[in-house]
Design a protein around this motif. Structure first.
Motif, short mmCIF file in Angstrom:
data_model
loop_
_atom_site.label_atom_id
_atom_site.label_comp_id
_atom_site.label_asym_id
_atom_site.label_seq_id
_atom_site.Cartn_x
_atom_site.Cartn_y
_atom_site.Cartn_z
N PRO A 313 9.82 5.02 113.35
CA PRO A 313 11.17 5.60 113.33
C PRO A 313 11.77 5.60 114.74
N VAL A 314 13.08 5.50 114.84
CA VAL A 314 13.76 5.41 116.14
C VAL A 314 13.39 6.58 117.04
N GLU A 315 13.33 7.78 116.50
CA GLU A 315 13.00 8.95 117.31
C GLU A 315 11.59 8.85 117.88
N GLU A 316 10.66 8.27 117.12
CA GLU A 316 9.30 8.08 117.61
C GLU A 316 9.28 7.06 118.75
N ARG A 321 9.01 6.11 124.90
CA ARG A 321 9.64 5.66 126.14
C ARG A 321 9.94 6.81 127.09
N LYS A 322 9.97 8.02 126.59
CA LYS A 322 10.37 9.17 127.38
C LYS A 322 9.45 9.38 128.58
N GLY A 323 10.08 9.56 129.74
CA GLY A 323 9.33 9.83 130.95
C GLY A 323 8.78 8.60 131.64
#
Length: 352
Positions: A313-316, A321-323
């Motif tokens: 899912p896009v949120e996953e 990628r976060k951080g």
């Protein structure tokens, strides 16, 4: 007063489609002494935004480097504005061989230390002491001259899909890398050989020619206007085309076809192919060559690992990628252990 973009690429794309007007993709550069690049940048943005100019433009104390798109009906107004700026009057404009109304979707004018990243200490040599500019007809003669050494001053992912006959194509990631390699390879040719350079539009060769003259090369030549202008002259004058394949360009088109020759291969299966793409995994975004068959099989990804990521899912995907530093591997274009059929050129030169 608006000095920045207010529309997203998607919104701008919709406006371009709704307008239904033809646009011209243009590039130009000029080395000049600009006292206040920030002030000049703002001045350009105000005038060019009013003309619906889109593109990527770099301004520095040493000059301007521009790749842009302008409505065809406003080309003359745009040219008049350039001519109103003293050092840009009658500047050579390279008009793209293949036009695309969506080659650029935003107007970005940025102030940089250099108009092209070259890693050079310009204070050590005179950047205006450049080599001899030649047109397409003279360049063709030099390509066939046994006393001339033709060098591609572009990076490996550019020359891989297209280059001139008999040209040296250094396997480098940056323009700066090629300078020392070429000097070392040609150290015995400084006195009696003709060093003939080319690039996309001429800007890299302009400085390289001054650099090599500073380094002791006696006969230095540059293809004026680069591959773009060469192609225009070849077609206009019906000259023999010495360029094989595609010319890599730095916009959404990625390349212009100059000849029907396909000189490269798919990095995933090895079949003949010269179409670049970016990996569909935004956390990777690797630039590589991919054929239609592999694009369908790999879901436009460079590896199975990236296929697994975009299946989430896009949120996953965003969480993964976060951080992390979001680099598009700008200095590793076309280089990855997952690209099994990426080939490296042989740059060794024997000087007679």
């Amino acid at each position: 007063m608006q000095l920045y973009n207010t529309l997203s690429a998607e919104e701008r794309e919709a406006l371009i489609e709704a307008a239904g007007k033809e646009r011209l993709t243009i590039s130009f550069y000029k080395y000049a002494h600009i006292g206040n690049p920030t002030l000049f940048r703002d001045y350009l943005f105000i005038h060019w935004n009013a003309l619906d100019v889109l593109g990527r433009i770099y301004v520095a104390k040493e000059g301007i480097n521009a790749q842009l798109s302008v409505p065809a009906e406003d080309f003359e107004r745009f040219k008049q504005h350039l001519d109103s700026i003293s050092f840009l009057e009658n500047v050579r404009l390279n008009i793209a061989i293949e036009q695309d109304n969506k080659s650029f979707l935003k107007l970005k004018i940025k102030v940089r230390h250099k108009i092209v990243a070259d890693g050079l200490e310009d204070g050590s040599f005179d950047v205006t002491d450049k080599g001899i500019h030649v047109g397409a007809e003279q360049f063709n003669a030099l390509v066939e001259d046994p006393d001339a050494i033709v060098v591609d001053m572009r990076n490996h992912y550019e020359s891989e899909i297209g280059h001139f006959e008999n040209a040296i194509t250094p396997d480098v990631d940056t323009f700066r890398d090629s300078l020392d390699i070429i000097e070392d390879q040609l150290k015995d040719a400084k006195e009696d050989k003709k060093l003939v350079m080319y690039c996309t539009g001429g800007i890299r060769c302009e400085k390289a020619s001054a650099y090599y003259r500073h380094k002791g090369f006696k006969q230095v030549y540059q293809l004026e206007g680069g591959i773009i202008e060469y192609t225009r002259q070849v077609r206009e004058k019906q000259l023999d085309n010495k360029f094989k394949g595609k010319n890599f360009v730095f916009d959404h088109r990625r390349a212009e076809r100059i000849s029907e020759d396909i000189i490269s291969n798919c990095h995933q299966c090895g079949d003949p192919c010269d179409s670049h793409t970016n990996c569909a995994n935004e956390g990777c975004h690797l630039l590589f060559i991919q054929c239609e068959k592999c694009a369908a099989k790999m879901n436009s990804c460079c590896s199975e690992a990236c296929m697994d990521v975009i299946a989430l899912p896009v949120e996953e995907q965003k969480k993964l990628r976060k951080g992390k530093a979001q680099s598009n591997l700008i200095f590793k274009k076309g280089r990855s252990e997952v690209l099994k059929y990426k080939k490296s050129p042989d740059v060794h030169v024997v000087v007679d």
